[in-house]
Design a protein around this motif. Structure first.
Motif, PDB file in Angstrom:
ATOM      1  N   SER A   1      -4.220 -11.696   5.331  1.00 51.95           N
ATOM      2  CA  SER A   1      -3.929 -12.316   4.126  1.00 51.95           C
ATOM      3  C   SER A   1      -1.927 -11.926   4.219  1.00 51.95           C
ATOM      4  N   LEU A   2      -1.359 -10.785   3.994  1.00 52.46           N
ATOM      5  CA  LEU A   2      -0.138 -10.503   3.941  1.00 52.46           C
ATOM      6  C   LEU A   2       0.008 -10.325   5.201  1.00 52.46           C
ATOM      7  N   LEU A   3      -0.443  -9.779   6.857  1.00 51.60           N
ATOM      8  CA  LEU A   3       0.046 -10.142   7.604  1.00 51.60           C
ATOM      9  C   LEU A   3       0.434 -11.634   8.420  1.00 51.60           C
ATOM     10  N   ARG A   4      -0.042 -12.359   7.853  1.00 49.33           N
ATOM     11  CA  ARG A   4       0.058 -14.290   7.253  1.00 49.33           C
ATOM     12  C   ARG A   4       0.960 -14.513   7.443  1.00 49.33           C
ATOM     13  N   SER A   5       1.199 -14.135   5.651  1.00 52.41           N
ATOM     14  CA  SER A   5       2.141 -14.559   5.073  1.00 52.41           C
ATOM     15  C   SER A   5       3.800 -13.985   5.449  1.00 52.41           C
ATOM     16  N   ALA A   6       3.184 -12.261   6.369  1.00 47.94           N
ATOM     17  CA  ALA A   6       4.431 -12.090   7.059  1.00 47.94           C
ATOM     18  C   ALA A   6       5.428 -12.634   7.862  1.00 47.94           C
TER      19      ALA A   6
ATOM     20  N   ALA B   1       6.805  -5.658  -5.062  1.00 50.56           N
ATOM     21  CA  ALA B   1       6.931  -3.889  -5.288  1.00 50.56           C
ATOM     22  C   ALA B   1       7.428  -3.433  -4.612  1.00 50.56           C
ATOM     23  N   VAL B   2       7.201  -3.474  -3.674  1.00 52.00           N
ATOM     24  CA  VAL B   2       7.881  -2.886  -2.531  1.00 52.00           C
ATOM     25  C   VAL B   2       9.958  -2.709  -2.579  1.00 52.00           C
ATOM     26  N   ALA B   3      10.211  -4.108  -2.577  1.00 49.96           N
ATOM     27  CA  ALA B   3      11.583  -4.275  -3.346  1.00 49.96           C
ATOM     28  C   ALA B   3      11.550  -3.045  -4.920  1.00 49.96           C
ATOM     29  N   GLU B   4      10.977  -3.362  -5.820  1.00 54.71           N
ATOM     30  CA  GLU B   4      11.518  -2.753  -6.553  1.00 54.71           C
ATOM     31  C   GLU B   4      11.062  -0.986  -6.557  1.00 54.71           C
ATOM     32  N   GLY B   5      10.055  -0.838  -5.586  1.00 56.49           N
ATOM     33  CA  GLY B   5       9.748   1.041  -5.621  1.00 56.49           C
ATOM     34  C   GLY B   5      10.754   1.222  -4.461  1.00 56.49           C
TER      35      GLY B   5
ATOM     36  N   ASN C   1      -6.244  -8.083  -2.875  1.00 61.37           N
ATOM     37  CA  ASN C   1      -6.643  -9.244  -3.799  1.00 61.37           C
ATOM     38  C   ASN C   1      -4.777  -9.549  -3.807  1.00 61.37           C
ATOM     39  N   ILE C   2      -4.305  -8.509  -3.460  1.00 65.74           N
ATOM     40  CA  ILE C   2      -2.518  -8.410  -3.783  1.00 65.74           C
ATOM     41  C   ILE C   2      -2.311  -9.841  -2.922  1.00 65.74           C
ATOM     42  N   THR C   3      -0.768 -10.114  -3.739  1.00 62.01           N
ATOM     43  CA  THR C   3      -0.209 -11.425  -2.700  1.00 62.01           C
ATOM     44  C   THR C   3       0.533 -11.344  -2.276  1.00 62.01           C
TER      45      THR C   3
ATOM     46  N   LEU D   1      -0.556  -0.738  -3.121  1.00 58.32           N
ATOM     47  CA  LEU D   1      -0.690  -1.085  -3.037  1.00 58.32           C
ATOM     48  C   LEU D   1      -1.415  -1.856  -1.713  1.00 58.32           C
ATOM     49  N   PHE D   2      -1.468  -1.105  -0.606  1.00 58.69           N
ATOM     50  CA  PHE D   2      -2.727  -1.685   0.282  1.00 58.69           C
ATOM     51  C   PHE D   2      -4.474  -1.474   0.143  1.00 58.69           C
ATOM     52  N   LEU D   3      -4.429  -0.444  -1.125  1.00 62.10           N
ATOM     53  CA  LEU D   3      -5.932  -0.791  -1.432  1.00 62.10           C
ATOM     54  C   LEU D   3      -6.552  -1.981  -2.602  1.00 62.10           C
TER      55      LEU D   3
END
Length: 518
Positions: free
Chosen positions: A57-62, A485-489, A476-478, A471-473
């Motif tokens: 899901s993340l890959l498709r969005s990326a 989360a990545v930008a802030e971290g 259900n994360i969009t 995050l990768f665990l």
């Protein structure tokens, strides 16, 4: 009666024969019913199998996303002046060396290129502490990479000696009087001139108390093993700064490695057109053209994802039970099963940031930070676990990804082919000339380049491993949540200078020991 008796006797025999034959042939005819316990056998698993994306899901969005111009501008903006500058004053002032050396100091260094690099810096420092004459360090053959390259195969030895001539006496080889002091000599028996039990992170006093007497008695001392054998704390500032002088000034690669590195950097800055064939005279042919072409920016990605790394982590990489068994078998073979991580679950390891990022995951991190399919990416790695099958997802995200093989001809690479240390030296050189450097997992290459780029105030992204693991665990994360989360971290993990704390490596955190406030 006799006929009936014989007929009755043969019928069961014929039935039993048919049944036996059926039992023999049945597994052959229908093998799938007889392999429930072999499908996960490590011997049937190949690391080269194509592994399905784990974060589809993340890959498709990326893949669908595109970074804004502002994001691109912010990404590539060089680091601002942080108020610190390289500071090696105490070792830049020429001072006469003591007239009489206490004797020759030999060190034998194991590990890969960057572990040995740090050992070389420590060896110079120990020679200074002991007022000894350092023999150019001996580089052991790494049991994993099997590279027998010597110091002089990798580094410009004349430059090394010249830069340090006012600090430490250094010789390329022993005098005839001590020519017997070789690796083979120390491998055959206990020798009085060998120091075998130097503690990890030993103090300066330990060397004065344990090594100096050997030097004074025999005129030579050989320390083996030597990696990580000098403390990072409680040393005089001149010794600390000498270590940095060795690391950042004295250790320069031999000319042919620098030339290949320059060629690769040039081709990343000025990529050839689609119709131009890559050749060894590419730079000469296009020099005039490049004067008019605007140089492009590029990222160096150190993808630390080899089989040793995958096995030692004890993490799950999506290959199912067969892969887990295969890596466990490899772990048993190499380390005898003595791996701390193997006592934890995959979820525990990932949530603590103890799993190396896969090519897919480092690709998603870069995409979340704002890099997209127009980003020029140089892949610095030796052997990636799973090969192209594992890298394919990363290549899908970053189609402009390059490496040594794609940017240099086989003739240009001939002198480094099959030599892990020389290949890593080229990657290190390119990494020091990139706009941005990022490493998929902590390690010696990561630590060395983070420290060197900090010293030069260059942008370096340090992945937040614990955050990314969590995050990768979350299945259900969009994509939006992941990006935020990545930008802030990673706001403060892009090259911002961090002061070294006690026990931390001076080679990763050169401030404040080797840097001063401007």
């Amino acid at each position: 009666m006799r006929f009936h008796y014989q007929s009755h006797y043969h019928q069961p025999l014929l039935g039993e024969a048919i049944a036996g034959l059926f039992l023999l042939l049945f597994p052959v005819l229908l093998p799938c019913l007889f392999t429930p316990f072999t499908y996960a056998s490590p011997s049937t698993f190949s690391e080269w199998n194509v592994i399905k994306p784990r974060h589809l899901s993340l890959l498709r969005s990326a893949l669908e996303g595109k970074s804004s111009n502002k994001e691109q501008s912010d990404l590539w903006t060089p680091l601002a002046d942080q108020g610190w500058r390289p500071c090696l004053e105490s070792v830049n002032t020429p001072s006469a060396l003591p007239q009489n050396s206490e004797g020759y100091l030999q060190v034998f260094l194991d590990g890969g290129l960057n572990q040995q690099r740090m050992g070389i810096c420590d060896a110079v420092a120990v020679a200074k502490i002991l007022n000894a004459t350092l023999v150019i360090p001996y580089l052991e053959v790494n049991p994993v990479w099997q590279d027998s390259s010597s110091f002089m195969d990798i580094y410009d030895v004349d430059h090394f000696i010249n830069v340090l001539k006012d600090d430490v006496s250094i010789v390329k080889e022993l005098s005839d009087e001590f020519s017997w002091s070789t690796r083979e000599y120390y491998a055959t028996a206990i020798r009085a001139t060998r120091i075998k039990r130097a503690p990890v992170h030993a103090s300066a006093n330990w060397y004065l108390e344990n090594v100096l007497p050997v030097l004074q008695s025999y005129g030579i001392a050989a320390i083996s093993p030597f990696s990580h054998r000098l403390s990072f704390d409680n040393l005089p500032s001149e010794i600390q700064q000498l270590r940095c002088k060795v690391n950042f000034k004295a250790l320069v690669c031999v000319p042919h490695i620098r030339a290949l590195g320059d060629a690769i950097v040039h081709r990343l800055r000025y990529p050839p057109g689609e119709t131009e064939a890559l050749s060894s005279d590419y730079l000469r042919v296009t020099t005039d053209q490049n004067d008019k072409q605007r140089p492009q920016k590029f990222v160096v990605l150190h993808l630390r994802f080899d089989k040793d790394m995958a096995a030692h982590s004890a993490c799950d990489f999506g290959g199912g039970k067969a892969e887990k068994l295969a890596l466990a078998k490899y772990r048993q073979t190499i380390w005898g099963g003595r791996v701390l991580n193997s006592q934890f679950t995959d979820e525990e390891l990932r949530s603590q940031g103890r799993c190396p990022l896969t090519p897919e995951e480092i690709g998603l991190l870069l995409a979340a930070l704002g890099f997209d399919n127009s980003t020029r990416l140089y892949l610095a790695s030796h052997k990636v676990y799973g090969g192209e099958a594992r890298i394919s997802t990363l290549r899908e995200l970053f189609p402009l990804m390059e490496n040594k093989k794609s940017l240099a001809s086989s003739e240009e690479r001939a002198r480094i082919k099959g030599k892990a240390s020389l290949l890593a030296a080229v990657d290190y050189y390119v990494g020091m000339h990139s706009d941005i450097f990022v490493s998929a997992s902590p390690g010696n290459m990561h630590n060395a380049l983070v420290g060197h780029r900090t010293f030069e105030n260059m942008k370096t992204i340090r992945p937040n491993m614990a955050l990314l693991g969590q995050l990768f665990l979350d299945k259900n994360i969009t994509w939006l949540e992941f990006r935020q989360a990545v930008a802030e971290g990673h706001q403060n993990r892009q090259g911002q200078l961090k002061l070294r704390k006690p026990k931390q490596s001076i080679y990763t955190y050169p401030a404040p020991d080797c840097m001063c406030r401007a």
